[in-house]
Scaffold this motif. Structure first.
Motif, PDB file in Angstrom:
ATOM      1  N   SER A  85      -8.895  44.959   0.528  1.00 37.79           N
ATOM      2  CA  SER A  85     -10.015  44.411  -0.246  1.00 37.79           C
ATOM      3  C   SER A  85      -9.561  43.399  -1.284  1.00 37.79           C
ATOM      4  N   THR A  86      -8.246  43.328  -1.535  1.00 36.04           N
ATOM      5  CA  THR A  86      -7.723  42.273  -2.408  1.00 36.04           C
ATOM      6  C   THR A  86      -8.154  40.908  -1.907  1.00 36.04           C
ATOM      7  N   ALA A  87      -8.207  40.752  -0.584  1.00 37.13           N
ATOM      8  CA  ALA A  87      -8.561  39.469   0.006  1.00 37.13           C
ATOM      9  C   ALA A  87      -9.993  39.070  -0.315  1.00 37.13           C
ATOM     10  N   SER A  88     -10.892  40.059  -0.436  1.00 41.52           N
ATOM     11  CA  SER A  88     -12.278  39.721  -0.760  1.00 41.52           C
ATOM     12  C   SER A  88     -12.385  39.133  -2.157  1.00 41.52           C
ATOM     13  N   TYR A  89     -11.576  39.625  -3.085  1.00 42.13           N
ATOM     14  CA  TYR A  89     -11.576  39.059  -4.442  1.00 42.13           C
ATOM     15  C   TYR A  89     -10.937  37.672  -4.461  1.00 42.13           C
ATOM     16  N   VAL A  90      -9.924  37.464  -3.624  1.00 41.53           N
ATOM     17  CA  VAL A  90      -9.327  36.131  -3.523  1.00 41.53           C
ATOM     18  C   VAL A  90     -10.350  35.138  -2.980  1.00 41.53           C
ATOM     19  N   TYR A  91     -11.127  35.552  -1.987  1.00 44.93           N
ATOM     20  CA  TYR A  91     -12.129  34.648  -1.418  1.00 44.93           C
ATOM     21  C   TYR A  91     -13.242  34.357  -2.425  1.00 44.93           C
ATOM     22  N   LEU A  92     -13.632  35.370  -3.197  1.00 45.93           N
ATOM     23  CA  LEU A  92     -14.624  35.125  -4.260  1.00 45.93           C
ATOM     24  C   LEU A  92     -14.062  34.169  -5.303  1.00 45.93           C
ATOM     25  N   TYR A  93     -12.782  34.310  -5.616  1.00 46.92           N
ATOM     26  CA  TYR A  93     -12.150  33.391  -6.574  1.00 46.92           C
ATOM     27  C   TYR A  93     -12.123  31.964  -6.026  1.00 46.92           C
ATOM     28  N   SER A  94     -12.012  31.825  -4.696  1.00 47.95           N
ATOM     29  CA  SER A  94     -12.014  30.488  -4.109  1.00 47.95           C
ATOM     30  C   SER A  94     -13.347  29.782  -4.331  1.00 47.95           C
ATOM     31  N   PHE A  95     -14.444  30.523  -4.411  1.00 49.22           N
ATOM     32  CA  PHE A  95     -15.739  29.923  -4.735  1.00 49.22           C
ATOM     33  C   PHE A  95     -15.718  29.376  -6.166  1.00 49.22           C
ATOM     34  N   TYR A  96     -15.200  30.189  -7.085  1.00 55.36           N
ATOM     35  CA  TYR A  96     -15.088  29.733  -8.473  1.00 55.36           C
ATOM     36  C   TYR A  96     -14.215  28.486  -8.562  1.00 55.36           C
ATOM     37  N   TYR A  97     -13.094  28.489  -7.839  1.00 53.22           N
ATOM     38  CA  TYR A  97     -12.179  27.347  -7.890  1.00 53.22           C
ATOM     39  C   TYR A  97     -12.861  26.099  -7.334  1.00 53.22           C
ATOM     40  N   PHE A  98     -13.608  26.226  -6.265  1.00 49.45           N
ATOM     41  CA  PHE A  98     -14.260  25.080  -5.633  1.00 49.45           C
ATOM     42  C   PHE A  98     -15.285  24.436  -6.563  1.00 49.45           C
ATOM     43  N   PHE A  99     -16.109  25.265  -7.199  1.00 52.22           N
ATOM     44  CA  PHE A  99     -17.218  24.719  -7.985  1.00 52.22           C
ATOM     45  C   PHE A  99     -16.824  24.331  -9.411  1.00 52.22           C
ATOM     46  N   PHE A 100     -15.781  24.942  -9.951  1.00 55.47           N
ATOM     47  CA  PHE A 100     -15.452  24.700 -11.355  1.00 55.47           C
ATOM     48  C   PHE A 100     -14.104  24.012 -11.577  1.00 55.47           C
ATOM     49  N   LYS A 101     -13.237  23.973 -10.590  1.00 52.82           N
ATOM     50  CA  LYS A 101     -11.912  23.383 -10.769  1.00 52.82           C
ATOM     51  C   LYS A 101     -11.676  22.146  -9.913  1.00 52.82           C
ATOM     52  N   THR A 102     -12.607  21.814  -9.050  1.00 51.74           N
ATOM     53  CA  THR A 102     -12.430  20.640  -8.203  1.00 51.74           C
ATOM     54  C   THR A 102     -13.683  19.770  -8.258  1.00 51.74           C
ATOM     55  N   LYS A 103     -13.566  18.580  -7.703  1.00 50.87           N
ATOM     56  CA  LYS A 103     -14.702  17.667  -7.560  1.00 50.87           C
ATOM     57  C   LYS A 103     -14.941  17.355  -6.091  1.00 50.87           C
ATOM     58  N   MET A 104     -14.668  18.325  -5.234  1.00 49.98           N
ATOM     59  CA  MET A 104     -14.865  18.132  -3.801  1.00 49.98           C
ATOM     60  C   MET A 104     -16.349  17.992  -3.485  1.00 49.98           C
ATOM     61  N   TYR A 105     -16.626  17.271  -2.416  1.00 50.20           N
ATOM     62  CA  TYR A 105     -18.013  17.069  -2.004  1.00 50.20           C
ATOM     63  C   TYR A 105     -18.035  16.769  -0.512  1.00 50.20           C
ATOM     64  N   GLY A 106     -19.223  16.836   0.074  1.00 49.75           N
ATOM     65  CA  GLY A 106     -19.390  16.476   1.479  1.00 49.75           C
ATOM     66  C   GLY A 106     -19.241  17.655   2.420  1.00 49.75           C
ATOM     67  N   LEU A 107     -19.896  17.537   3.585  1.00 54.00           N
ATOM     68  CA  LEU A 107     -19.878  18.605   4.587  1.00 54.00           C
ATOM     69  C   LEU A 107     -18.471  18.854   5.110  1.00 54.00           C
ATOM     70  N   PHE A 108     -17.732  17.785   5.411  1.00 54.19           N
ATOM     71  CA  PHE A 108     -16.407  17.960   6.003  1.00 54.19           C
ATOM     72  C   PHE A 108     -15.484  18.718   5.060  1.00 54.19           C
ATOM     73  N   GLN A 109     -15.378  18.271   3.807  1.00 48.23           N
ATOM     74  CA  GLN A 109     -14.472  18.914   2.865  1.00 48.23           C
ATOM     75  C   GLN A 109     -14.896  20.346   2.585  1.00 48.23           C
ATOM     76  N   THR A 110     -16.214  20.593   2.462  1.00 45.68           N
ATOM     77  CA  THR A 110     -16.702  21.943   2.185  1.00 45.68           C
ATOM     78  C   THR A 110     -16.395  22.897   3.337  1.00 45.68           C
ATOM     79  N   ALA A 111     -16.663  22.443   4.568  1.00 40.96           N
ATOM     80  CA  ALA A 111     -16.371  23.286   5.734  1.00 40.96           C
ATOM     81  C   ALA A 111     -14.877  23.527   5.863  1.00 40.96           C
ATOM     82  N   PHE A 112     -14.090  22.489   5.635  1.00 36.17           N
ATOM     83  CA  PHE A 112     -12.641  22.623   5.718  1.00 36.17           C
ATOM     84  C   PHE A 112     -12.140  23.614   4.671  1.00 36.17           C
TER      85      PHE A 112
END
Length: 588
Positions: free
Chosen positions: A523-550
């Motif tokens: 279940s450690t992995a589930s917390y890592v994946y939740l943290y990846s959401f935080y990192y995407f929205f608050f630590k990066t400026k990524m945008y677009g379907l391709f980058q988001t899906a990737f």
């Protein structure tokens, strides 16, 4: 064709592990030797993984049409490293004065392509002697425009300053000059110049300029390592104190029970982990899937540890594609570990459909990786991105799975069933399963599973930030000593937490510890994946379907592999603990 490719691939990786400097050539030049400038990819700055071929923009090539060598590895193709010859004539130690090599007349289509690239802050990447070079396509300018509209400019001159030490290239710097405004119908000339400068930089140190010690060796990084290390000491001490003290009382109580006669024992208040001794070694539900996960987890753990050690010893981050090549090679040759551990466990659980189990174990991880890559590949093909995996590379990966991974897994499975497949439980398993009594809500397996991953995640989440930043931003991860230390800390914390969770579960007379221990650690992995959401929205400026899906596709794959690895380590530690406590107590 597949056989020749596999043999060549394995030989190239072995040579790379033996001599880090060996790649497409030996990096040794004589005066006047050809030096190739490779044009790689171009893409938006904030979407590092959204890359396109350099010539997807209407750039033009130099006059040179033929080069003496070219080499592309499987890992480069899988990573979307697409190298195209620049056509520029560069020779070792021969300077080139500023000269025009081609020109482009802007029509409506090429004008819009360049403007779009400038608006989205497109950067391009080049290579000289495996040294990466980055440059910006152009920039907007609103100040010099009187009517309030934005003008767009493109850099047309590449000034290359190349440093050499003896017969080796040790430094490359690019300066973009000659800003030209983009207008339909305008002819844009492209030029270059090359300056050679003697440098005192040693060849083995030439990659240091690309590293960022201020970022990776920041005091926060050191503090997180120290904090995790103290957590390990605390957890190990806590587990040792609580379990040893509690188990000592349990042993004393059960020893006293042995001295009672049957009447006193029936009237006594018996409870605790000893009461499920007849069911605790009952095979786990879905033994085929469980044994396949454990086998894959053994293999992933060995691969991760091996790649980290190779990266420390060989500095794999300095060679293009070497990290992925090493991972593929190590994963292929460690397939017998998967078969041996998974096949042996399946046999001990009484499984008989061993061929199906072997196929599931062999292709579980490759199928997940290929399935995710195949899905993202459709999007990459739609965008015409360089991340689209060529068909030949897909065939090569399939050949490795069929002709290398599958036979080695089969060998391991046969050995595992014959050498480690005999049931060796210290307690006899009852014919009829014991009913599981009701217990408090916080002792339910689901709650234990969700709580089990919090502390392991807490020991690594700071390091996750540095790993994410190195992959999704313009940082090169090189502190693999830190990673090895964090890996060891994660393993220790995972085992300690899982043992505590399993002890509480068994004490509540619930013998479903196999899946619970695996999932609690995983279940450690589930917390890592939740943290990846935080990192995407608050630590990066990524945008677009391709980058988001990737991003979310490969983060799900990363988290799943981490979960299988942690789950396996947690199960191994818990299994040793359970066998120890039940083999110590005398049970009728």
């Amino acid at each position: 064709m597949c056989r020749r490719f596999i043999l060549g691939f394995l030989a190239a990786v072995c040579l790379q592990l033996i001599c880090v400097q060996a790649d497409e050539h030996n990096h040794i030049y004589e005066k006047g030797d050809e030096v190739v400038l490779w044009m790689s990819t171009v893409g938006p700055y904030h979407n590092r993984q959204e890359t396109y071929s350099y010539y997807s923009l209407p750039f033009c090539k130099g006059p040179k049409e033929v080069i003496s060598h070219y080499h592309e590895t499987l890992s480069e193709a899988l990573q979307g490293i697409e190298l195209k010859m620049s056509g520029l004539n560069i020779e070792f130690k021969d300077p080139v004065k500023k000269q025009e090599y081609c020109s482009v007349k802007l029509n409506e289509e090429s004008y819009k392509a360049f403007v779009y690239a400038v608006k989205n802050q497109y950067w391009y990447q080049m290579y000289i002697d495996n040294l990466p070079i980055w440059g910006v396509v152009g920039e907007p300018d609103e100040i010099n425009n009187n009517n309030g509209e934005t003008s767009y400019y493109i850099w047309t001159h590449k000034k290359l300053d190349i440093g050499y030490n003896g017969k080796q290239i040790v430094d490359v710097n690019l300066t973009s000059e000659s800003k030209v405004e983009l207008k339909v119908g305008r002819t844009i000339p492209f030029s270059y110049e090359v300056n050679w400068k003697k440098s005192n930089t040693k060849f083995e140190d030439r990659f240091d300029k690309y590293l960022d010690p201020n970022f990776f060796q920041h005091r926060i990084h050191w503090f997180s390592i120290f904090n995790s290390f103290m957590m390990v000491i605390f957890l190990v001490g806590l587990v040792s104190m609580i379990l040893m003290r509690t188990l000592r009382k349990d042993y004393a109580r059960y020893s006293k029970d042995e001295e009672m006669d049957d009447m006193e024992r029936d009237l006594g208040d018996e409870y605790g982990w000893k009461q499920v001794h007849g069911d605790v070694f009952r095979p786990a539900n879905h033994p085929m899937l469980f044994s396949a996960l454990i086998g894959a987890g053994y293999q992933v753990t060995v691969v991760v540890l091996s790649v980290i050690i190779f990266a420390i010893l060989g500095e794999l981050y300095t060679e293009r594609g070497s990290m992925l090549s090493t991972a593929i090679f190590v994963y292929a040759v460690t397939s017998p570990i998967n078969g041996y551990t998974g096949g042996g466990l399946y046999a001990r659980m009484g499984g008989r459909v061993w061929i199906k189990q072997m196929l599931l174990s062999a292709f579980m991880i490759p199928a997940l990786v290929c399935g995710t890559a195949f899905f993202i590949n459709f999007i990459a093909m739609y965008y015409h991105a360089s991340r689209a995996i060529p068909f030949g590379s897909m065939v090569a990966v399939t050949c490795i799975c069929i002709f290398v991974i599958l036979p080695l897994t089969l060998v391991g499975t046969i050995l595992g069933r014959n050498l480690a497949g005999t049931p060796d439980a210290p307690c006899r398993v009852n014919a009829v399963p014991r009913p599981i009594p009701e217990k408090k809500w916080f002792m339910e397996p689901f709650v234990i599973i969700m709580l089990g991953g919090i502390l392991p995640f807490g020991s690594i989440f700071i390091e996750m930030y540095f790993i994410f930043t190195s992959f999704w931003a313009y940082k090169i991860y090189y502190v693999y000593g830190f990673m090895l230390l964090v890996f060891v800390i994660l393993m220790i914390v995972t085992v300690c937490v899982t043992i505590v969770c399993t002890y509480f579960l068994l004490n509540a007379e619930d013998y479903r510890w196999q899946w619970t221990s695996f999932l609690a650690a995983g279940s450690t992995a589930s917390y890592v994946y939740l943290y990846s959401f935080y990192y995407f929205f608050f630590k990066t400026k990524m945008y677009g379907l391709f980058q988001t899906a990737f991003y979310f596709g490969y983060m799900a794959l990363f988290s799943l592999a981490l979960g299988i690895m942690c789950g396996t380590v947690g199960y191994i530690g818990t299994s040793l603990f359970v066998r120890k406590i039940y083999s110590t107590v005398k049970i009728d």
